[in-house]
Design an enzyme around this catalytic site. Structure first.
Site, PDB file in Angstrom:
ATOM      1  N   GLY A 134       0.515  -1.388   0.246  1.00  0.00           N
ATOM      2  CA  GLY A 134       0.146   0.198  -0.251  1.00  0.00           C
ATOM      3  C   GLY A 134       0.831   1.059   0.121  1.00  0.00           C
TER       4      GLY A 134
ATOM      5  CD  GLU B  30       6.810  -5.878  -8.826  1.00  0.00           C
ATOM      6  OE1 GLU B  30       7.593  -5.756  -8.100  1.00  0.00           O
ATOM      7  OE2 GLU B  30       5.352  -5.376  -9.463  1.00  0.00           O
TER       8      GLU B  30
ATOM      9  CB  SER C 186       4.488  -3.677  -1.713  1.00  0.00           C
ATOM     10  OG  SER C 186       4.785  -2.641  -2.183  1.00  0.00           O
TER      11      SER C 186
ATOM     12  CG  HIS D 121       6.172  -2.369  -7.064  1.00  0.00           C
ATOM     13  ND1 HIS D 121       5.558  -3.595  -6.769  1.00  0.00           N
ATOM     14  CD2 HIS D 121       5.730  -1.979  -5.324  1.00  0.00           C
ATOM     15  CE1 HIS D 121       5.108  -4.200  -5.817  1.00  0.00           C
ATOM     16  NE2 HIS D 121       5.485  -2.384  -4.937  1.00  0.00           N
TER      17      HIS D 121
END
Length: 236
Positions: free
Chosen positions: A90, A194, A122, A159
């Site tokens: 998030g 990723e 993340s 990412h």
């Protein structure tokens, strides 16, 4: 002994939530019947309950129960008594702000150092580094500190994207942003692509997955790191 899985992402393109990591997660939490989920990063502003429900669905596939940290009247006790912990993605600014607001950052750090299995994806991975200063997220809220868990001796950029030489985009690349960070900070930064993750066992920090990661050191040319490399040398 520290025991962490630090993943770039929770979901690969076309896959279900945590699907690609489930075999690793099942082994990681083999001795845990229940997991405490930290939903504070709230992707897209979704509610803590909805976010926790998504995680419950994924963990049910490996027969693990999940309880959101927001459900505890005393979140510090929730962390102290956790068999295993997962912090989802998030917004990292929001996540760090909530961890400090609820006074659980130091408690989380202690239980991780004591060997409670931890999974991050993340934003939940960003906080395992020295600081959150290499996140990709917008500063939608101002946390009291950028300092995070320090479970690994460097920062992450989950990412991580390589520059597209065919693109007409004129904005800064991830590599440029990390170089900007290194103009003022000496902390190493690992660009985690990723589908890649770090497996931390004690002092060993092993890059997992099929892709290389990109390592940035202040004043040095970035280097590609192969899977199965032990990155613990960054703490020397």
């Amino acid at each position: 002994m520290k025991n962490l899985i630090i993943a770039s992402t929770s979901t690969l393109h076309g896959g279900e939530y945590l699907e690609y990591l489930l075999p690793e997660i099942e082994n990681h939490f083999a001795n845990c019947s229940s997991i405490i989920f930290i939903p504070y990063a709230r992707p897209g502003g979704m509610s803590h309950d909805d976010y926790t429900s998504r995680v419950k669905t994924a963990f049910a596939k490996i027969n693990k129960t999940v309880k959101g940290l927001h459900e505890f009247e005393n979140p510090i006790e929730g962390i102290e008594n956790a068999e295993g912990i997962f912090t989802g993605g998030g917004n990292t600014f929001l996540l760090v702000n909530q961890l400090y607001k609820n006074n659980v950052m130091e408690t989380l750090k202690k239980v991780i150092e004591n060997g409670v299995p931890y999974l991050g994806s993340s934003a939940g991975s960003n906080i395992t580094g020295i600081s959150m200063q290499t996140t990709n997220d917008m500063p939608i809220i101002y946390p009291p500190k950028f300092e995070t868990l320090g479970a690994i001796p460097f920062n992450l950029n989950p990412h991580y994207l390589d520059a597209d030489l065919q693109s007409k985009h004129m904005g800064e690349t991830r590599e440029t942003r990390i170089k900007e960070f290194h103009a003022f900070n000496s902390t190493p930064v690992l660009g985690l692509r990723e589908g890649s993750w770090l497996d931390v066992k004690g002092k060993k920090i092993i890059l997992k997955g099929t892709l290389t990661a990109r390592l940035f050191l202040q004043y040095q040319t970035p280097e590609e790191i192969n899977p199965e490399t032990d990155l613990s040398f960054l703490g020397n």
